[in-house]
Write a protein that holds these residues in place. Structure first.
Motif, short mmCIF file in Angstrom:
data_model
loop_
_atom_site.label_atom_id
_atom_site.label_comp_id
_atom_site.label_asym_id
_atom_site.label_seq_id
_atom_site.Cartn_x
_atom_site.Cartn_y
_atom_site.Cartn_z
N PHE A 40 2.47 0.03 13.51
CA PHE A 40 2.65 -1.14 12.64
C PHE A 40 2.69 -2.48 13.38
O PHE A 40 2.67 -3.54 12.75
N HIS A 41 2.77 -2.44 14.67
CA HIS A 41 2.80 -3.67 15.48
C HIS A 41 1.48 -4.43 15.29
O HIS A 41 0.43 -3.81 15.11
N PRO A 42 1.48 -5.77 15.31
CA PRO A 42 0.23 -6.54 15.16
C PRO A 42 -0.83 -6.17 16.20
O PRO A 42 -2.02 -6.40 15.96
N LEU A 43 -0.42 -5.63 17.33
CA LEU A 43 -1.38 -5.24 18.38
C LEU A 43 -1.70 -3.75 18.34
O LEU A 43 -2.37 -3.25 19.26
N ALA A 44 -1.27 -3.05 17.31
CA ALA A 44 -1.44 -1.60 17.27
C ALA A 44 -2.91 -1.18 17.32
O ALA A 44 -3.23 -0.09 17.79
N LYS A 45 -3.81 -2.02 16.84
CA LYS A 45 -5.23 -1.64 16.78
C LYS A 45 -5.91 -1.69 18.14
O LYS A 45 -7.03 -1.16 18.29
N TYR A 46 -5.28 -2.31 19.13
CA TYR A 46 -5.94 -2.47 20.42
C TYR A 46 -5.76 -1.24 21.29
O TYR A 46 -4.66 -0.69 21.39
N PHE A 50 -1.45 5.19 26.49
CA PHE A 50 -0.44 5.50 25.49
C PHE A 50 0.93 4.93 25.86
O PHE A 50 1.57 4.26 25.05
N LEU A 51 1.40 5.18 27.08
CA LEU A 51 2.73 4.73 27.47
C LEU A 51 2.84 3.21 27.51
O LEU A 51 3.90 2.65 27.23
N ASN A 52 1.74 2.54 27.86
CA ASN A 52 1.77 1.08 27.89
C ASN A 52 2.08 0.49 26.53
O ASN A 52 2.71 -0.56 26.42
N LYS A 53 1.63 1.16 25.47
CA LYS A 53 1.88 0.67 24.12
C LYS A 53 3.34 0.77 23.74
O LYS A 53 3.82 0.05 22.86
N LEU A 54 4.06 1.68 24.41
CA LEU A 54 5.45 1.95 24.05
C LEU A 54 6.44 1.10 24.83
O LEU A 54 7.49 0.73 24.30
N THR A 55 6.12 0.79 26.10
CA THR A 55 7.13 0.15 26.95
C THR A 55 6.51 -0.72 28.02
O THR A 55 5.40 -0.44 28.51
N ASP A 56 7.24 -1.76 28.42
CA ASP A 56 6.83 -2.63 29.51
C ASP A 56 7.16 -2.05 30.88
O ASP A 56 6.78 -2.62 31.91
N VAL A 83 -7.54 -4.82 26.23
CA VAL A 83 -6.74 -3.64 26.53
C VAL A 83 -5.27 -3.98 26.37
O VAL A 83 -4.78 -4.97 26.94
N ARG A 84 -4.58 -3.18 25.60
CA ARG A 84 -3.15 -3.38 25.39
C ARG A 84 -2.40 -2.75 26.57
O ARG A 84 -2.28 -1.54 26.68
N ILE A 85 -1.90 -3.60 27.46
CA ILE A 85 -1.24 -3.10 28.67
C ILE A 85 0.28 -3.11 28.54
O ILE A 85 0.99 -2.67 29.46
N GLY A 86 0.80 -3.62 27.43
CA GLY A 86 2.23 -3.61 27.15
C GLY A 86 2.42 -3.68 25.65
O GLY A 86 1.48 -3.98 24.90
N PRO A 87 3.63 -3.41 25.14
CA PRO A 87 3.84 -3.46 23.69
C PRO A 87 3.40 -4.78 23.06
O PRO A 87 2.87 -4.79 21.94
#
Length: 543
Positions: A40-46, A50-56, A83-87
């Motif tokens: 649901f995060h605004p960046l969820a589509k990027y 996997f772990l980068n999306k969850l935590t810094d 590339v989403r490298i952090g939440p």
């Protein structure tokens, strides 16, 4: 007795219930946060790991290893330009993104909160770390005044004098004029030269790193200070520890890096105060170095200059930008020339047919040696002094890049190493090809030397950034690199010291894929970069 046992039992049950409740709450928080960030995060589509999306914590871990620039280049190869490298962080690998983020005063971004860590550890703001636009503009106008064309022109003699001393040291150890010198670690000797030039240009005194050990401890301090700021600034809870920077508590908890950070910034402030004291001494002649220009320059719009605290902050910046980044550029250029003999021979021939003696070398002529400039720009492309970290925070209203809208608060970063190795802008991106910077009017459109290709390469060149936050000292760095290489190759031959061919380059058997290219100058990223080599030998040229 039974009452006592009952009381103990009830107390134990109560504690256990509290523990279970706490664990349950913690699990629910972590679970709902993970679901939100993934779905649901605004960046969820990027896309991204996997772990980068969850935590810094993933990026934090990377900053401790020195390989972040290599990992993010590989991720862009896999996932594409975004590339989403952090939440809440997206890495952008495109020319349009680079320009949208950095190219204009109207870009709807500001420097990220990471730069607050820089300010806190230095003890005062400096031009490169100021977040507020108006305040930065004031600092930048004063700094630009101090780095004017007149100031840079006046620096040529100082640079040349230091380069002559450097060259004499490089040929130390030869038994006769025709024999090769003892091996020299160019990573170290480039640092000695750039640090002495920086001292001469900034504080009106040479630190004599080329001649003695007295100040050689400072460049390693700078790199350790850089790593401390880089690593701690990426901690998810960093704001909580920010008040403890530059305190005894941090010196204990932060270990050697924290102590080195404090020592370096105190050293930089002491150099500035000493230089100001010398200028206010009427019994001594005034040296028109960078401190003189900074101290006397005024903002054209307000008439104000820097106060003492601001000057001490700028001192840390000038030492770092004026010595370490130039050192990386010089050692990388020599590495790539030594590993590309055809380019070295061509550049040497150009310099030796243009100048007959060192006294002939001047900036006007050097500026017309396009191949010389192409060589060090190609080295700066391949091994940028700041490889990975240029974070910006999107302001209210958001920012749109190629139909991708990023909401306020998003952190966007444009890693120089990644963009500088983008095949769309730099075909054959890991090859040292100075020709990609020089227009050949007869080259076809698909050639790297065509007008279109060269223009594209220049527009995508991220090493010095662009726009209002671009490097203020770029022209000075170019002058220093040009004069150094021209004097060196006019008077001396150089080669890789036999048996040291692998120093400075990658290892084909390295576990990290990005470290396997023997002909790539390796950087161990710490916001700036640790490096080693190449090991070279020198001798006076044969007429």
């Amino acid at each position: 007795m039974e009452g006592l046992l009952s009381s103990v039992f009830e107390s134990g049950v109560g504690s256990l219930s509290a523990l279970v409740l706490g664990l349950s709450f913690g699990f629910c928080y972590c679970f709902t946060t993970a679901v939100y960030r993934l779905a649901f995060h605004p960046l969820a589509k990027y896309p991204g790991p996997f772990l980068n999306k969850l935590t810094d914590w993933v990026v934090f871990h990377r900053t401790t290893k020195g390989d972040r620039h290599l990992l993010e280049w590989r991720e862009h190869q896999k996932y594409g330009p975004f590339v989403r490298i952090g939440p809440n962080t997206v890495s952008v690998n495109s020319l349009s993104g680079f320009k949208a983020i950095h190219g204009s005063r109207l870009s709807n971004v500001e420097k990220s909160p990471w730069y607050l860590t820089v300010i806190a550890t230095v003890g005062s703001a400096m031009t490169s770390s100021i977040i507020d636009r108006a305040r930065h503009a004031f600092h930048r106008r004063v700094l630009d005044n101090a780095l004017s064309d007149v100031a840079i022109k006046s620096a040529e003699g100082i640079i040349t004098e230091n380069v002559h001393i450097w060259c004499k040291h490089l040929v130390d150890g030869s038994s006769n004029p025709e024999s090769w010198s003892s091996p020299k670690n160019i990573g170290e000797w480039s640092t000695y030269l750039s640090y002495d030039i920086m001292g001469d240009l900034t504080f009106g005194k040479r630190f004599n790193c080329m001649d003695s050990e007295e100040h050689r401890y400072v460049p390693p301090l700078l790199l350790n200070a850089s790593k401390m700021v880089y690593v701690l600034g990426m901690l998810p809870f960093e704001p909580l520890i920010r008040p403890f920077y530059r305190t005894r508590i941090m010196n204990i908890l932060g270990g050697q890096m924290a102590r080195d950070n404090l020592k370096f910034n105190d050293y930089a402030a002491a150099q500035m105060k000493e230089r100001i004291a010398a200028e206010t001494d009427d019994s001594k002649p005034t040296r028109k170095d960078l401190t003189h220009y900074l101290r006397n320059a005024k903002d054209p719009q307000t008439g104000k200059g820097f106060n003492l605290t601001e000057l001490c902050g700028e001192s840390s910046l000038l030492i770092a930008a004026g010595s370490d980044t130039t050192s990386v550029a010089l050692s990388a250029t020599i590495f790539y020339l030594l590993h590309n003999p055809t380019a070295l021979d061509k550049l040497t021939s150009i310099i030796r047919t243009t100048f007959t003696c060192p006294e002939d070398i001047d900036s006007k002529t050097i500026n017309n040696l396009h191949y010389l400039r192409g060589c060090f720009e190609e080295a700066l492309r391949l091994s940028p002094a700041v490889p990975a970290h240029l974070p910006r925070k999107v302001l209210p209203g958001g920012l749109t890049i190629d139909d991708h809208h990023f909401p306020a608060g998003t952190i966007l970063t444009t890693p120089p190493y990644t963009i500088n190795h983008n095949e769309e802008y730099y075909p054959d991106p890991f090859s040292f090809r100075p020709e990609r910077w020089i227009v050949d009017p007869e080259a076809p459109d698909d050639d790297i030397s065509s007008e279109r290709s060269v223009a594209l390469a220049r527009s995508a060149f991220t090493t010095f950034v662009i726009g209002p936050r671009g490097c203020a000292g770029k022209r000075l760095a170019y002058s220093e690199l040009s004069l150094t290489l021209a004097h060196l190759l006019l008077s001396y031959d150089m080669r890789i010291s036999p048996g040291t061919e692998g120093v400075g380059g990658g290892d084909p058997n390295h576990k990290n894929e990005g470290r396997r290219r023997p002909d790539e100058y390796q950087l161990d990223e710490c916001f700036l970069a640790y490096r080693d080599g190449p090991i070279a030998e020198f001798r006076p040229r044969k007429n």
